[in-house]
Scaffold this motif. Structure first.
Motif, short mmCIF file in Angstrom:
data_model
loop_
_atom_site.label_atom_id
_atom_site.label_comp_id
_atom_site.label_asym_id
_atom_site.label_seq_id
_atom_site.Cartn_x
_atom_site.Cartn_y
_atom_site.Cartn_z
N ASN A 146 0.83 -1.20 0.00
CA ASN A 146 0.00 0.00 0.00
C ASN A 146 0.86 1.25 0.00
OD1 ASN A 146 -2.74 1.09 0.12
ND2 ASN A 146 -2.21 1.80 2.16
N TYR A 147 1.93 1.23 0.79
CA TYR A 147 2.86 2.37 0.85
C TYR A 147 3.48 2.63 -0.52
CZ TYR A 147 7.05 5.04 2.06
OH TYR A 147 8.03 5.99 2.11
N LEU A 148 3.95 1.58 -1.16
CA LEU A 148 4.61 1.73 -2.45
C LEU A 148 3.63 2.21 -3.52
CD1 LEU A 148 6.97 -1.38 -2.55
CD2 LEU A 148 7.60 1.00 -2.18
N GLU A 149 2.42 1.68 -3.49
CA GLU A 149 1.44 2.08 -4.51
C GLU A 149 1.11 3.56 -4.42
OE1 GLU A 149 -0.88 -2.17 -5.30
OE2 GLU A 149 -1.85 -0.59 -4.12
N TRP A 150 0.90 4.07 -3.20
CA TRP A 150 0.61 5.49 -3.05
C TRP A 150 1.82 6.33 -3.43
CZ3 TRP A 150 -4.07 7.02 -3.15
CH2 TRP A 150 -5.10 6.28 -2.56
N LEU A 151 3.03 5.83 -3.11
CA LEU A 151 4.25 6.54 -3.49
C LEU A 151 4.36 6.65 -5.01
CD1 LEU A 151 7.18 7.59 -2.90
CD2 LEU A 151 7.91 5.20 -3.03
N MET A 152 4.09 5.57 -5.71
CA MET A 152 4.20 5.56 -7.17
C MET A 152 3.11 6.42 -7.80
SD MET A 152 4.98 1.48 -7.44
CE MET A 152 5.49 1.36 -9.15
N LEU A 153 1.90 6.34 -7.25
CA LEU A 153 0.80 7.13 -7.83
C LEU A 153 1.03 8.62 -7.65
CD1 LEU A 153 -2.27 4.94 -6.78
CD2 LEU A 153 -1.36 5.27 -9.09
#
Length: 446
Positions: A146-153
């Motif tokens: 979840n952390y990585l997905e929000w970071l990438m988005l």
């Protein structure tokens, strides 16, 4: 010598010979038994030594095997766990993700995570989109994913906004995140209005926004809000139409998306809110945005003259001022109720807040104080709070406050919305100086 003289010695010699022969036989048997026993003992000793040697050999073999297994496991871990130097220089997103995946709750405090953040800022939009898509097939723990997905988005909003906002819509519809995390569409709209508008209209045409059971689309609110805010100065009628696209009971959620309002658009913004929703709703929005941030930040030391000047500049009516200050005092009372739950209520804090509101708008102070006392009692729900609000209300009223300071407690008792006994409320009602209002309150308490 006579024969009789030989008989006895001869008999003795024969007996002695027989006895010696018996003793020799016994000794031989005993020696044989001893030899047999010694042989058995020797055999037992040899067998024990052999058994011990076998056990020792097996132990050595087992220990060697365990050592070999551990060595192989360490070797495998070394192969699968690159060094810190490797992490610091690698550009292999997936490899670093898998390397950092077993860090548990500290996953975002590691050098590997810092490297991922750096890579996300350096990667192109297409590279990030591919990495985001591949993440779905990686065995990654949910919090880390979840952390990585929000970071990438967040990065993709700048580099590939079409992909980013499509994924944000999907996340908000498939997860319990709500439209609050819909990203910064307003920045894309300001940067490239044609592309942002074309993308949004394509989403509407494709019916990608989810609908609740009553047919509403809460995920549309942040996008419509962005368009509405961009049109305030240039086309107020178009901004109003965007507001009309939002269902009336969802317009209160605009508070999350209209926080930053340019000063030059402030009056147009207030006018738009007045046209589109009840006063309680739009005052709640105005109380929590950049237009009133400095004046209603919860700091009672704020200069009341600045707050009064700001309300004048925004063109607030007396009724709007009273509603705004009542909401502000109510928020304060709710906070104090939480703080005082395990201690004594603070009269000093109420006095400070009332004094500040009196300096901002004297005509609003009594009603705001009464509403705040009502909320304090509702949130506290204790007998000590009942005694506290009753004393405070009577003290203020006895010191010159108007009847409005008593009305909220009386009405709350009458309709059961607050835990305030009716006999106490009747005492307050008898203190009302306005005869008509006093009779009206007493009637409500029957």
């Amino acid at each position: 010598m006579k024969r009789k003289h030989y008989v006895l010695p001869l008999a003795a010699m024969i007996i002695a010979a027989v006895w010696l022969t018996y003793l020799r036989g016994s000794n031989n048997a005993l020696e044989q038994d001893n030899l047999s026993l010694e042989k058995k003992i020797e055999n037992y000793r040899n067998a024990t030594v052999l058994q011990n040697e076998r056990a020792s050999t097996e132990a050595m073999r087992s220990g060697a095997m365990r050592t070999k297994i551990k060595r192989e496991m360490r070797s495998a871990e070394t192969e699968n766990k690159p060094s810190g130097d490797w992490v610091g220089t690698s550009k292999d997103w997936n490899a670093i993700v898998l390397f950092n995946n077993n860090e548990g709750v500290r996953f975002n405090l590691t050098p590997a995570c810092r490297r991922l953040e750096t890579l996300a800022s350096e990667m192109s939009g297409d590279e990030l989109a591919r990495a985001y898509t591949q993440m779905a097939s990686l065995p990654v723990d949910a919090p880390f994913r979840n952390y990585l997905e929000w970071l990438m988005l967040k990065e993709l909003e700048k580099k590939n906004p079409e992909f980013a906002f499509s994924q944000l819509i999907a996340k908000c519809q498939n997860e319990d995140t709500g439209p609050i995390k819909m990203g910064n569409f307003d920045k894309w709209l300001a940067r490239d209005p044609a592309a942002a508008t074309t993308w949004y209209e394509s989403q509407l045409a494709s019916n990608v926004f989810d609908k609740t059971l009553d047919g509403k689309t809460p995920n549309m609110v942040p996008f419509e809000a962005a368009f509405m805010m961009s049109l305030l100065a240039s086309d107020p009628a178009a901004a109003e139409q965007r507001m009309n696209n939002i269902p009336p009971d969802l317009r209160g959620s605009l508070v999350d998306y209209v926080w930053k309002v340019p000063k030059e658009n402030s009056k147009a913004f207030v006018d738009l809110l007045r046209k589109s929703m009840p006063m309680e709703d739009y005052i709640a929005i105005l109380k929590n945005n950049s237009l009133t941030e400095k004046n209603f930040s919860g700091d009672s030391d704020n200069d009341p003259k600045n707050a009064r000047k700001n309300l004048d500049n925004l063109g607030f009516t007396p009724e709007e001022r009273a509603t705004l200050l009542s909401q502000d005092f109510t928020d304060f009372a709710q906070y104090r109720a939480m703080r005082d739950k395990y201690g004594m209520p603070s009269r000093e804090k109420f006095d400070e807040q009332r004094k500040w509101i009196q300096a901002v708008d004297p005509s609003s102070a009594d009603r705001a104080t009464g509403v705040a006392l009502q909320r304090y009692l509702k949130e506290s729900n204790t007998t000590s709070a009942q005694a506290f609000v009753e004393k405070v209300a009577l003290d203020y009223h006895g010191s010159g406050a108007g009847d409005e300071i008593l009305v909220p407690l009386i009405e709350g008792s009458a309709n059961g919305s607050i835990p305030f006994p009716k006999d106490r409320a009747q005492v307050l009602a008898t203190k009302i100086t306005d005869e008509r209002l006093r009779e009206e309150m007493l009637q409500k308490l029957k």
